[in-house]
Each structure stands twice: as structure tokens, then as C-alpha cells.
Write a protein that holds these residues in place. Structure first.
Motif, PDB file in Angstrom:
ATOM      1  N   THR A   2      41.933  38.842  38.658  1.00 51.02           N
ATOM      2  CA  THR A   2      43.517  40.186  37.830  1.00 51.02           C
ATOM      3  C   THR A   2      44.169  40.647  39.282  1.00 51.02           C
ATOM      4  O   THR A   2      43.488  41.029  39.631  1.00 51.02           O
ATOM      5  N   ALA A   3      45.463  40.442  38.819  1.00 52.19           N
ATOM      6  CA  ALA A   3      46.301  40.497  39.782  1.00 52.19           C
ATOM      7  C   ALA A   3      45.854  42.559  39.196  1.00 52.19           C
ATOM      8  O   ALA A   3      46.646  42.834  38.726  1.00 52.19           O
ATOM      9  N   ALA A   4      46.206  43.275  40.540  1.00 55.48           N
ATOM     10  CA  ALA A   4      46.886  44.406  40.741  1.00 55.48           C
ATOM     11  C   ALA A   4      48.473  44.857  40.655  1.00 55.48           C
ATOM     12  O   ALA A   4      48.870  43.966  41.311  1.00 55.48           O
ATOM     13  N   PRO A   5      48.501  46.057  40.030  1.00 54.19           N
ATOM     14  CA  PRO A   5      50.051  45.845  40.006  1.00 54.19           C
ATOM     15  C   PRO A   5      50.485  46.253  41.505  1.00 54.19           C
ATOM     16  O   PRO A   5      50.353  46.979  42.574  1.00 54.19           O
ATOM     17  N   ALA A   6      51.812  45.846  41.291  1.00 56.59           N
ATOM     18  CA  ALA A   6      52.611  45.094  42.667  1.00 56.59           C
ATOM     19  C   ALA A   6      52.902  46.685  43.108  1.00 56.59           C
ATOM     20  O   ALA A   6      52.917  46.387  45.009  1.00 56.59           O
ATOM     21  N   SER A   7      53.293  47.610  42.828  1.00 56.30           N
ATOM     22  CA  SER A   7      53.416  48.710  43.707  1.00 56.30           C
ATOM     23  C   SER A   7      52.161  49.876  44.633  1.00 56.30           C
ATOM     24  O   SER A   7      52.250  50.265  45.120  1.00 56.30           O
ATOM     25  N   THR A   8      50.686  49.265  44.450  1.00 53.94           N
ATOM     26  CA  THR A   8      49.959  50.131  44.712  1.00 53.94           C
ATOM     27  C   THR A   8      50.011  50.033  46.624  1.00 53.94           C
ATOM     28  O   THR A   8      49.944  48.280  46.614  1.00 53.94           O
ATOM     29  N   ASN A   9      49.245  50.534  47.224  1.00 50.38           N
ATOM     30  CA  ASN A   9      49.021  50.700  48.488  1.00 50.38           C
ATOM     31  C   ASN A   9      48.376  50.429  48.965  1.00 50.38           C
ATOM     32  O   ASN A   9      47.163  50.754  48.758  1.00 50.38           O
ATOM     33  N   ALA A  28      44.342  35.831  47.759  1.00 52.76           N
ATOM     34  CA  ALA A  28      42.984  35.572  47.239  1.00 52.76           C
ATOM     35  C   ALA A  28      42.720  34.737  46.624  1.00 52.76           C
ATOM     36  O   ALA A  28      41.507  33.262  46.615  1.00 52.76           O
ATOM     37  N   LYS A  29      43.431  34.858  45.272  1.00 49.36           N
ATOM     38  CA  LYS A  29      43.809  33.103  44.231  1.00 49.36           C
ATOM     39  C   LYS A  29      44.066  32.073  44.734  1.00 49.36           C
ATOM     40  O   LYS A  29      43.003  30.896  44.370  1.00 49.36           O
ATOM     41  N   ILE A  30      44.694  32.473  45.416  1.00 42.69           N
ATOM     42  CA  ILE A  30      45.096  30.688  47.024  1.00 42.69           C
ATOM     43  C   ILE A  30      44.175  30.080  47.359  1.00 42.69           C
ATOM     44  O   ILE A  30      43.545  28.909  47.639  1.00 42.69           O
ATOM     45  N   ILE A  31      42.738  31.159  47.644  1.00 47.28           N
ATOM     46  CA  ILE A  31      42.335  31.043  49.182  1.00 47.28           C
ATOM     47  C   ILE A  31      40.913  30.308  48.141  1.00 47.28           C
ATOM     48  O   ILE A  31      39.980  29.389  48.482  1.00 47.28           O
ATOM     49  N   ALA A  35      39.474  26.663  48.826  1.00 45.73           N
ATOM     50  CA  ALA A  35      38.300  26.664  49.825  1.00 45.73           C
ATOM     51  C   ALA A  35      37.076  27.214  48.638  1.00 45.73           C
ATOM     52  O   ALA A  35      36.249  26.830  49.799  1.00 45.73           O
ATOM     53  N   GLY A  36      37.223  27.579  47.484  1.00 38.54           N
ATOM     54  CA  GLY A  36      36.462  28.056  47.138  1.00 38.54           C
ATOM     55  C   GLY A  36      35.733  29.710  47.734  1.00 38.54           C
ATOM     56  O   GLY A  36      34.891  30.076  47.573  1.00 38.54           O
ATOM     57  N   ILE A  37      36.460  29.927  48.881  1.00 36.26           N
ATOM     58  CA  ILE A  37      35.939  31.259  49.590  1.00 36.26           C
ATOM     59  C   ILE A  37      36.459  32.657  48.799  1.00 36.26           C
ATOM     60  O   ILE A  37      37.590  32.515  47.825  1.00 36.26           O
ATOM     61  N   VAL A  38      35.823  33.420  48.504  1.00 35.41           N
ATOM     62  CA  VAL A  38      36.114  34.616  47.014  1.00 35.41           C
ATOM     63  C   VAL A  38      36.210  35.512  48.037  1.00 35.41           C
ATOM     64  O   VAL A  38      35.394  35.836  49.384  1.00 35.41           O
ATOM     65  N   LEU A  39      37.391  36.712  48.114  1.00 35.24           N
ATOM     66  CA  LEU A  39      37.471  37.567  49.058  1.00 35.24           C
ATOM     67  C   LEU A  39      37.671  38.653  48.023  1.00 35.24           C
ATOM     68  O   LEU A  39      38.842  39.252  47.183  1.00 35.24           O
ATOM     69  N   PRO A  40      36.705  39.684  47.566  1.00 34.96           N
ATOM     70  CA  PRO A  40      36.683  41.205  47.069  1.00 34.96           C
ATOM     71  C   PRO A  40      37.638  41.641  47.456  1.00 34.96           C
ATOM     72  O   PRO A  40      37.505  41.960  48.947  1.00 34.96           O
ATOM     73  N   GLN A  41      37.866  42.203  47.068  1.00 36.38           N
ATOM     74  CA  GLN A  41      39.368  43.675  46.893  1.00 36.38           C
ATOM     75  C   GLN A  41      38.992  44.070  48.351  1.00 36.38           C
ATOM     76  O   GLN A  41      40.321  44.803  49.235  1.00 36.38           O
TER      77      GLN A  41
END
Ligand SMILES: C[S@@+](CC[C@H](N)C(=O)[O-])C[C@H]1O[C@@H](n2cnc3c(N)ncnc32)[C@H](O)[C@@H]1O
Length: 289
Positions: A2-9, A28-31, A35-41
């Protein structure tokens, strides 16, 4: 995801106008899709530091502009994917796999070659080649003339990775001598030569290996079946559905009785796990039909 709010630093000291958590979520969604690669927060900082040079080189001022670019430009997307891969590897990593290969598989594979049958090997996610060369040295063994005979017979090794910079290094087949120290001395002595502080892989080894750029998440232009596959420390970057699909595809391209070697923290999961029998630590054998 899920996308986080745009203004977060996302990164201290970096304006969210340049790089926001929404940008991270989109990357993260594009990658994952590519490539199936998961990029956690927790990888937000890594993404920033790896991509900032690409963002600058592309003349984009913000990550959101760069995201637009990779949406339109496949070559730039490939660069982004490659930049976000983790290529850590070393010679003779997880040494028990190479001992298993030498002691359990090699005698059988030698027999196949003597009977003029093909032997096919895949180092999938080979990174900069240390795994591949460790496989080849283990296969050719400590006796030069019998190794040369093997190399001249129908033995082929496919070594693939998604990252062009890794494949380039693998193909160069030249490493600092100290990197070879985990390799048993009797193999190193026969299959490498020293040149100006570097260890160079022997021509006989290079002739049987084909390095290819290949996305495990995409199509595989592969004919025939493999006697064994190494896919180690690659699936850790994937989620369960992707791992399960990959295991199924490996089962499909392995010979019955063929072997799959995976990384120490990985597991063969999903419906295709039934096609395999665990025969040693992180060593699986495809059941005969
Ligand atoms: C940590 S390295 C492992 C290298 C080696 N197998 C080992 O165990 O030492 C993981 C490699 O997997 C590659 N990789 C990640 N996702 C991939 C994909 N979708 N297709 C092909 N290779 C991928 C990366 O580029 C990286 O070189």
C-alpha cells in the motif's frame, strides 16, 4: 503493497519533495513487478542511496520525475533493477554443497560424459561468478587431464543473473588471489593462474560456461533439462508466490533425479515441493517420475 501518504519524510535531511515514502512505495511496486524482488519499508534508505546517482544522471530533479522515466524507458528500468540487486557472494560459499557435488554427483556425471551423454548445469542468480567457478572447479576435479577431458566432452554450464554489472565481472573471470582462499588448494592450483596479484580462471573452464543476462521472473529461453541447478541466496528476495512459481519452474527443467541446491536460509515451498526429496542440508533431489 500500500502506498504511504505522499508528504511523509522518508530519509532524514531529504525533502519529501525530492524523495517521499510514496515514491519508495511506487519504486517497490515497480521492482516487484519487474524482477519479483520485495523491498520492505526498511529499504527506503537503500533505495535512495542506490538510485540517487541514476536520478541525477537522468537529469531528473525528483524521484517522482524519475519514476515517470522508468515507466517509459525499459533500458532505464533495467538499470534501476540492477542497481537494487544485492550481489554479495564469495568462492566456495556454503562449502558443503561443493563437497556434495564432488563426492555424490561427480562420479555419476563422469559416467554420463564417458557414455557421450550431455551434462547440463545452471548457476541461476550467479552474481559475479564466484559460485559458477566454484561449481566448475568442483566438477572438473583435482586431476588436470581428466578435468580437461571432461571440459572437452558434452558438459555445459549456464550462469545467469539479472544484473549486467555482475555478469560482466563473472565473464572477466579474474579475481583477487585472496578471494580464492576458501577453494581447496588442489583445485585452485590446477584451475587458476596468478597474474599481477589476480587469479585468472583457466581457459578450459571458461570454454564450458555461458554467462547470460536472465530475469528468473521472466521467460527462460532454455532447451533441454539440467542435471543440477544452483539457485542460492536469490529466493530470499522473493515473496512466497514468486518462490513457489520458481520452484515449480525449476522442477520442470530438471532431469528426474536432478539436484537443486538452495541457500542456507531458503526452503523449497509450494505444491512443487512434493516433486523434491530433501537429501542433505538445502540439497533437494527431483523425484523420478
Ligand atoms: C546474493 S546474490 C547470490 C549469488 C550466489 N548465488 C551466491 O549464493 O553466492 C543474489 C543474486 O540474485 C540476482 N537476482 C535477484 N533477482 C533476480 C531475478 N529476478 N532474476 C535473476 N537474478 C536475480 C541478483 O542480481 C544477485 O546477483
Amino acid at each position: 503493497m500500500t502506498a504511504a501518504p505522499a508528504s511523509t519524510n522518508t530519509i532524514p535531511g531529504v525533502s519529501p519533495d525530492i524523495y517521499s515514502s510514496a515514491d519508495f512505495a511506487q519504486i517497490a511496486k515497480i521492482i516487484y513487478g519487474a524482477a519479483g524482488i520485495v523491498l520492505p519499508q526498511g529499504k527506503a534508505m537503500l533505495v535512495y542511496s542506490r538510485l540517487a546517482p541514476l536520478v541525477r544522471a537522468a537529469g531528473s530533479v525528483t524521484f517522482s520525475k524519475y519514476i515517470e522515466l522508468i515507466g517509459e524507458d525499459a533500458a532505464e528500468l533495467n538499470k534501476t533493477v540492477a542497481a537494487l540487486t544485492t550481489n554479495h557472494t564469495f568462492f566456495y560459499r556454503e562449502a558443503h554443497h561443493f563437497e556434495h557435488l564432488r563426492n555424490e554427483l561427480r562420479p555419476h556425471l563422469l559416467e554420463k560424459l564417458r557414455h557421450r551423454q550431455p551434462v547440463r548445469v545452471w548457476s541461476a542468480g550467479c552474481s559475479s561468478g564466484e559460485e559458477t567457478w566454484s561449481i566448475v572447479m568442483s566438477l572438473l576435479g583435482p586431476d588436470r587431464s581428466s578435468g580437461i577431458n571432461m571440459a572437452r566432452s558434452d558438459l555445459r554450464v549456464l550462469a545467469s543473473d539479472i544484473a549486467p554489472h555482475a555478469i560482466q565481472k563473472a565473464e572477466a573471470a579474474t579475481y583477487p588471489v585472496k578471494d580464492l582462499s576458501p577453494v581447496p588448494e588442489e583445485l585452485r592450483r590446477v584451475w587458476t593462474t596468478e597474474k599481477g596479484g589476480d587469479a585468472v580462471m583457466a581457459d578450459a573452464m571458461r570454454q564450458i560456461v555461458r554467462f547470460r543476462l536472465l530475469n528468473l521472473h521472466g521467460d527462460w529461453p532454455i532447451k533441454g533439462h539440467f542435471d543440477f541447478i544452483f539457485c542460492r541466496n536469490v529466493m530470499i528476495y522473493f515473496d512466497n508466490p514468486t518462490k513457489e512459481r520458481l520452484v515449480k519452474r525449476f522442477a520442470d527443467v530438471l532431469e528426474p533425479g536432478g539436484f537443486l541446491y538452495i541457500g542456507h536460509s531458503e526452503r523449497v515451498t509450494g505444491p512443487a515441493a512434493n516433486d523434491f526429496q530433501l537429501v542433505g542440508p538445502t540439497i533437494y533431489r527431483k523425484r523420478a517420475a
